[in-house]
Design a protein around this motif. Structure first.
Motif, PDB file in Angstrom:
ATOM      1  N   LYS A 320      42.848  48.972  47.330  1.00  0.00           N
ATOM      2  CA  LYS A 320      41.923  48.060  46.645  1.00  0.00           C
ATOM      3  C   LYS A 320      42.662  46.977  45.861  1.00  0.00           C
ATOM      4  O   LYS A 320      42.104  45.902  45.588  1.00  0.00           O
ATOM      5  CB  LYS A 320      40.998  48.845  45.724  1.00  0.00           C
ATOM      6  N   ASP A 321      43.930  47.241  45.530  1.00  0.00           N
ATOM      7  CA  ASP A 321      44.720  46.246  44.795  1.00  0.00           C
ATOM      8  C   ASP A 321      44.982  44.992  45.624  1.00  0.00           C
ATOM      9  O   ASP A 321      45.342  43.946  45.078  1.00  0.00           O
ATOM     10  CB  ASP A 321      46.067  46.843  44.364  1.00  0.00           C
ATOM     11  N   TYR A 322      44.801  45.111  46.935  1.00  0.00           N
ATOM     12  CA  TYR A 322      45.114  43.989  47.821  1.00  0.00           C
ATOM     13  C   TYR A 322      43.868  43.309  48.390  1.00  0.00           C
ATOM     14  O   TYR A 322      43.975  42.426  49.240  1.00  0.00           O
ATOM     15  CB  TYR A 322      46.005  44.479  48.963  1.00  0.00           C
ATOM     16  N   ASP A 323      42.703  43.710  47.904  1.00  0.00           N
ATOM     17  CA  ASP A 323      41.466  43.069  48.363  1.00  0.00           C
ATOM     18  C   ASP A 323      41.514  41.571  48.078  1.00  0.00           C
ATOM     19  O   ASP A 323      41.883  41.141  46.982  1.00  0.00           O
ATOM     20  CB  ASP A 323      40.243  43.681  47.648  1.00  0.00           C
ATOM     21  N   GLY A 324      41.136  40.778  49.080  1.00  0.00           N
ATOM     22  CA  GLY A 324      41.096  39.326  48.913  1.00  0.00           C
ATOM     23  C   GLY A 324      42.441  38.636  48.969  1.00  0.00           C
ATOM     24  O   GLY A 324      42.551  37.438  48.697  1.00  0.00           O
ATOM     25  N   THR A 325      43.498  39.372  49.321  1.00  0.00           N
ATOM     26  CA  THR A 325      44.841  38.774  49.434  1.00  0.00           C
ATOM     27  C   THR A 325      45.281  38.746  50.896  1.00  0.00           C
ATOM     28  O   THR A 325      44.663  39.373  51.762  1.00  0.00           O
ATOM     29  CB  THR A 325      45.877  39.574  48.628  1.00  0.00           C
ATOM     30  N   VAL A 326      46.377  38.033  51.148  1.00  0.00           N
ATOM     31  CA  VAL A 326      46.913  37.961  52.505  1.00  0.00           C
ATOM     32  C   VAL A 326      47.363  39.350  52.974  1.00  0.00           C
ATOM     33  O   VAL A 326      47.248  39.681  54.161  1.00  0.00           O
ATOM     34  CB  VAL A 326      48.086  36.948  52.584  1.00  0.00           C
ATOM     35  N   VAL A 327      47.828  40.171  52.036  1.00  0.00           N
ATOM     36  CA  VAL A 327      48.251  41.534  52.381  1.00  0.00           C
ATOM     37  C   VAL A 327      47.030  42.384  52.743  1.00  0.00           C
ATOM     38  O   VAL A 327      47.066  43.184  53.687  1.00  0.00           O
ATOM     39  CB  VAL A 327      49.044  42.178  51.227  1.00  0.00           C
ATOM     40  N   GLY A 328      45.940  42.193  52.002  1.00  0.00           N
ATOM     41  CA  GLY A 328      44.706  42.904  52.315  1.00  0.00           C
ATOM     42  C   GLY A 328      44.201  42.562  53.707  1.00  0.00           C
ATOM     43  O   GLY A 328      43.722  43.439  54.451  1.00  0.00           O
ATOM     44  N   GLU A 329      44.329  41.288  54.074  1.00  0.00           N
ATOM     45  CA  GLU A 329      43.929  40.857  55.419  1.00  0.00           C
ATOM     46  C   GLU A 329      44.812  41.515  56.479  1.00  0.00           C
ATOM     47  O   GLU A 329      44.332  41.916  57.550  1.00  0.00           O
ATOM     48  CB  GLU A 329      44.032  39.325  55.531  1.00  0.00           C
TER      49      GLU A 329
END
Length: 338
Positions: A320-329
């Motif tokens: 969840k820490d990466y939601d909305g980031t390039v890593v999350g994608e």
């Protein structure tokens, strides 16, 4: 001796020195040409020992490069951190001071944000899923993510799965990590991973880890079986748990400065030699992983195969820490690969 004789002697001596210097320069230049001919030399640095399967893979690449180029391109390999640690090597690549380097994707995340995804636990379902991603569009696109930062990705080498190994007690559940100081690579994500699973992350250079374990500066570390075995960590750590929490590839990088100096033909030779070395290294890795684990058991190391579900469940907290980031994608794209 009269003044005229001295004058002739001085002139003669001066001419002799000039001629001798010129001839010596020609001799040295000819010797250099004879030694190297038209050979292009590419320097490759890495921190592993020469017995490591990744090193052996790169040796094959160097041999094939010499064959494919008809002796015109030579890759000189400097193992065991002779030319600096991985972060230093990456910086040397960026400024063109070094031609090639083998580095883990973990320290590379400070330079190429997308590489962070490899340090996130259990993002890959298994070995098959891992290689399907690396060999597919996602992995091949990732190789070129560092181009604008002076880093040209050439290929991936198998680095297996990373697992916890400890001095005093085994890691069978995430709770076993509580109060344990675990050595990690210099990676913010690796530190977060150990924290999420319950341990205390401690970044220490690879070359200093054996002594740190011996002196109990840390209680354990996490890595793959060949690295555990070839660096003789089995001498101080008698518990090895196959948690398989991350699969972080080794990358062969080339300085973008050096890459652009190569002709299209040499670039093609390098790609072919690298691809052949990957096939060889992966086979070697599989064989050595199995044999290294068996050898470690003979040397008194207990190998554990814990239930991975509790580790996977706890690791999901990181996502969840990466939601909305390039890593999350990237996580979503990787998980979508079937």
């Amino acid at each position: 001796m009269d003044k005229k004789a001295v004058s002739f002697f001085a002139v003669g001596l001066g001419v002799g020195i000039i001629i001798s210097t010129a001839l010596f320069s020609v001799f040295i230049r000819n010797m250099k040409n004879r030694d190297s001919g038209d050979t292009m030399v590419l320097k490759l640095s890495h921190g592993l020992e020469p017995v490591h399967p990744v090193h052996k893979g790169m040796v094959l690449m160097a041999e094939r490069m010499l064959e494919l180029s008809g002796g015109k391109v030579k890759i000189e390999i400097y193992p065991s951190g002779q030319l600096g640690n991985e972060t230093e090597n990456i910086e040397q690549l960026q400024n063109g001071a070094l031609d090639m380097a083998k580095v883990s994707a973990a320290p590379l995340e400070s330079f190429v944000k997308e590489m962070t995804v490899f340090s996130i636990p259990y993002v890959f379902r298994d070995h098959t899923h891992y290689w399907k991603v690396l060999e597919g569009p996602i992995g091949q696109d990732m190789l070129l993510k560092g181009t604008s930062r002076g880093l040209h990705g050439v290929c991936y080498y198998d680095s297996g799965s990373r697992n916890f190994y400890t001095v005093s007690k085994p890691v069978l559940t995430p709770d076993d990590l509580k109060g344990q100081k675990i050595r990690v690579q210099k990676s913010e994500t690796a530190m977060k991973m150990v924290e999420t699973l319950g341990g205390s992350p401690t970044p220490i250079p690879w070359g200093e880890l054996y002594t740190s374990l011996q002196q109990k500066v840390v209680d354990g570390a996490e890595n793959n079986p060949p690295s555990f075995y070839t660096n003789r960590h089995f001498e101080v750590c008698k518990h090895f748990s196959l948690t398989e929490h991350t699969r972080i590839p080794d990358l062969l990088l080339m300085s973008e400065v050096s890459w652009q100096k190569l002709s299209p033909q040499v670039q093609m030779w390098l790609k072919q030699a690298a691809e052949e070395s990957v096939v060889y290294q992966r086979k070697l890795w599989e064989e050595e992983t199995e044999s290294n684990l068996k050898e470690c058991e003979k040397l008194g190391v207990k190998i554990y195969r814990p239930d991975l579900k509790p580790f996977q469940a706890k690791a999901r907290q990181m996502y969840k820490d990466y939601d909305g980031t390039v890593v999350g994608e990237m996580i979503q794209k990787i998980e979508a690969v079937q």
